[in-house]
Design an enzyme around this catalytic site. Structure first.
Site, PDB file in Angstrom:
ATOM      1  CG  ASP A  66      -0.168   0.376   2.306  1.00 40.68           C
ATOM      2  OD1 ASP A  66       0.559   0.212   3.317  1.00 40.68           O
ATOM      3  OD2 ASP A  66      -0.103  -1.175   2.755  1.00 40.68           O
ATOM      4  CD  GLU A  96      18.844 -24.071 -15.024  1.00 41.22           C
ATOM      5  OE1 GLU A  96      18.297 -24.448 -15.825  1.00 41.22           O
ATOM      6  OE2 GLU A  96      20.318 -24.351 -14.480  1.00 41.22           O
TER       7      GLU A  96
END
Ligand code: GLA
Length: 726
Positions: free
Chosen positions: A532, A612
């Site tokens: 928020d 990777e």
């Protein structure tokens, strides 16, 4: 002038660059709302209509004028007892037990600069960037005065609101409801857009037509919650991302809230947001005052995209604070999904070694480093390093990690206590629980009573002991349960506890921010349970969700983008199969949504293959190239991933010189139809070159028809394209 008082008409007009807001004091002293929308001059009091309406009563001092009714007129800040039977913004109980009051205009002040709110987060601005209007309303009988505060930031198209109630009377009153902002519309047929969800699946988007009756969202959980975000949008029926009027109300608060909207009997719309009024009952003795948190409002005539960008700009530069506000955040690796509770200091060091090799800039040691904490059943409340588990002093570990060229960050959850902890054994009354009743346990932990200063002080001291003695450059501030047993052992009035808790939290955070201005804080509450605007004042980034699945993240981050800047969105690449969904996606696909936020990794880097690792190195190089554009560029939603087979979004440089297009295919079918993604925000008439292939595209065609995505087989393919204006 951004705030004008017209003496003749008794109107207040607030202007931003593209919007105007107007209200009027009527002949009886009621403050009526007139207009909020596209910028205009002039007086809009012609919008008020007066008719004798059955069962809509009249103020006594209107005499025999039966056409004047607060039940029908648009209110600026409605209160119970004015004759308005809609849901009020303000309500109290008087000393004699009667409900309500009658608020009338007394005076006002126009002040340069933006008001602040003691102990609460609020938008801030330099004195020449904003103005404040303080309108004083008063209830003559109780002596309660209500200050309606308006902050106007013209360049940002932002109007903020807050409310301060002062008891200037002789008896105690009890505040029962104090909303921070209310907007009445005399006309219009609106849709309401809200953001609902659950743990690990936050901020789904719901758009529904407003009807008669009230639609309520909110949280009773003591936090803003995973379930509903404290933000509401009203949009005209035909408003889209790119066109049409819409309004946002975003509540700058991290505790319980209530948002209400609906149509009344005369087809008028009211929308309001503020503190949750359940579990709220706030006595105000003579001389005492109460300040409600801030609500930020913005209006866009250009659709939802512009509405979000208004909020993004304001929150990124006028709500977030500190050293990291404007700087690109370090790329981090977090130990949580790499090891959970099962690690030693050596494991953490090895993770850092792998991270250093890949170009990652910070190691974050998540939960499990303190007290007796090998699972989530004990230890919270005892913030002492478990050196036995680490196998070395924390100082040594940090020095070694710093020696690799990495910063070091740490996880804390200061608001919590386990019953199995020294803190709980010595101070059981510091936990929130009701005497004589068994508390609701959640993750086997209880909440500490942060409405009590001595509790905040004691935990603050423990946390400072760690931060003072070690070179810690980042904190992840977590909060992993909802407040169920609302009780504070020392409080006389339990109706103050919810609010007092959040003020205690803000006090703690403010002290940390002041004492350690160079520490980067990331907010978290089981992922995005407290995502928020209130938290953003203290923590410029927030872990967006405990769900790190790339495909779900496309949707979660889409919903989050309506109200919050991308610079605030914590997002990481994690392992596959994903730990929350079991889904398998490529590293490239995981990287694309993760880069649209504060980028990082959250997996065991030691388990990666050589190929990777090479791909991650490349990913990090790419991120460095785009990081400034991602953080400060204008954000455009290109598709709605809840409806489209592709999730796509773009970052456009403010001068439109470059763009970063991101797309994740969410569906694959046999003999696929071509997916064209339409760009937005490019400069008309210009050509843009794809940096990788050298292909050149006309901006207008990219925006009018779009770009065909490659027709490759395989699930969840993702694409990123860096376009540079020729
Ligand atoms: C919460 C957070 C996670 C992790 C754990 C640790 O769930 O959202 O990221 O920090 O707590 O217990």
């Amino acid at each position: 002038m951004s705030i004008i008082y017209d003496k003749e008409h008794r109107t207040f007009t607030l202007h931003t660059m593209n919007t105007t807001y107007q209200m009027k004091v009527d002949s009886l002293g009621f403050l009526l709302h007139l207009y909020y929308g596209r910028k205009t001059d002039g007086c809009m009091d012609y919008l008020l209509t007066y008719t004798d309406r059955g069962f809509s009563g009249n103020p006594y001092d209107a005499g025999t004028d039966r056409a004047c009714s607060m039940d029908a007129l648009p209110q600026e800040y409605s209160c119970r007892l004015s004759g308005d039977f809609r849901s009020p913004a303000f309500d109290l109980i008087n000393g004699d037990g009667s409900f309500g009051c009658d608020l009338r205009y007394r005076n006002h002040q126009i002040i340069p600069g933006k008001y602040g709110l003691a102990g609460l987060p609020a938008v801030y601005a330099a004195e020449d960037e904003a103005s404040t209007l303080d309108i004083l309303l008063e209830d003559a009988v109780s002596g309660v005065q209500v200050h309606l505060l308006y902050g106007v930031l013209p360049a940002y198209n932002i109007i903020t609101r807050s409310v301060k109630a002062v008891n200037t009377g002789t008896g105690t009153v009890c505040l029962e409801k104090v909303q921070s902002a209310c907007l009445d519309f005399v006309t219009g047929d609106y849709d309401l857009i809200t953001f609902y969800g659950r743990h690990a699946m936050e901020r789904n988007v719901q758009r529904i037509p407003l009807r008669h009756g009230t639609h309520v969202i909110g949280s009773r959980r003591g936090t803003s919650s995973h379930q509903y975000n404290p933000m509401m949008i009203l949009a005209a029926k035909d408003t889209t991302e790119d066109a049409g009027p819409c309004y946002a109300m975003s509540f700058v608060y991290s505790g319980g809230f209530k948002g209400e909207t609906g149509q009344d009997q005369y087809n008028q719309t009211r929308i309001q947001i503020g503190l949750q009024d359940e579990w709220f009952s706030y006595p105000l003795s003579p001389g005492e005052e109460f300040t409600a948190p801030e609500t930020v409002m913005t209006y866009s005539a250009e659709g939802l995209g512009e509405l979000s960008r208004n909020l993004h700009r304001c929150y990124r530069t006028h709500l977030c604070r500190g050293k990291y506000r404007d700087s690109v955040r370090p790329i981090l690796v977090n130990s949580w999904e790499a090891a959970y509770f099962d690690f030693t200091g050596e494991d953490i060091y090895r993770l850092a070694e792998h991270a250093a090799e890949l170009g990652i800039e910070m190691l974050v040691m998540d939960d499990g480093w303190f007290a007796k904490r090998d699972d989530d059943n004990s230890g919270l409340g005892d913030w002492q390093v478990n050196e036995e588990k680490l196998g070395q002093p924390l100082k040594t570990l940090i020095e070694r990690i710093n020696g690799l060229g990495l910063k070091f960050g740490i996880w804390v959850e200061p608001e919590m206590v386990n019953e199995n902890s020294d803190l709980y054994r010595s101070h059981p009354d510091w936990a929130m629980q009701i005497p004589g009743r068994k508390p609701v346990r959640s993750r086997n932990q209880l909440l500490l009573d942060f409405s009590r200063k001595e509790v905040v002080d004691a935990v603050f001291e423990q946390i400072c002991n760690i931060l003072d003695s070690e070179n810690i450059e980042y904190i992840k501030w977590d909060m992993n349960r909802s407040m169920a047993d609302v009780y504070s052992a020392l409080a006389k009035e339990q109706g103050k506890v919810h609010y007092g808790y959040v003020l205690g939290l803000y006090d703690f955070l403010e002290r940390i921010v002041q004492r350690y201005p160079d520490i980067l804080i990331e907010g978290c509450s089981g992922g995005g349970g407290r995502f928020d605007a209130g938290m953003l004042y203290y923590t410029p980034q927030i872990w967006c969700s405990d769900n790190t699945d790339a495909v779900d993240r496309v949707r979660i981050q889409y919903g989050t983008s309506f109200g919050y800047p991308i610079s605030a969105v914590g997002s990481h690449v994690s392992a596959v199969p994903n730990h929350q969904t079991g889904r398998i996606t490529s590293l490239n696909t995981r990287g694309v949504p993760a880069m649209s936020g504060t980028f990082g990794y959250e997996l065991n880097l030691g388990a990666l293959t050589a190929a990777e690792k090479e791909e991650i190195k490349e990913q990090i190089r790419e991120y460095h190239k785009y990081a400034g554009l991602i953080q400060k560029g204008d954000y455009y939603r290109l598709t709605n991933p809840f409806e489209s087979e592709v999730g796509a979004w773009a970052f456009i440089a403010p001068d439109k010189s470059e763009a970063l297009l991101n797309a994740v295919m969410l569906e694959i079918h046999g003999n696929m139809t071509v997916t064209y993604v339409k760009l937005k925000g490019l400069k008309n008439g210009k050509l843009y070159r794809d940096e990788k292939t050298g292909s050149v595209y006309p901006a207008d065609a990219l925006m009018e028809i779009g770009l065909p995505l490659p027709m490759k087989l395989g699930e969840y393919r993702a694409y990123q394209m860096h376009l540079i204006m020729e």
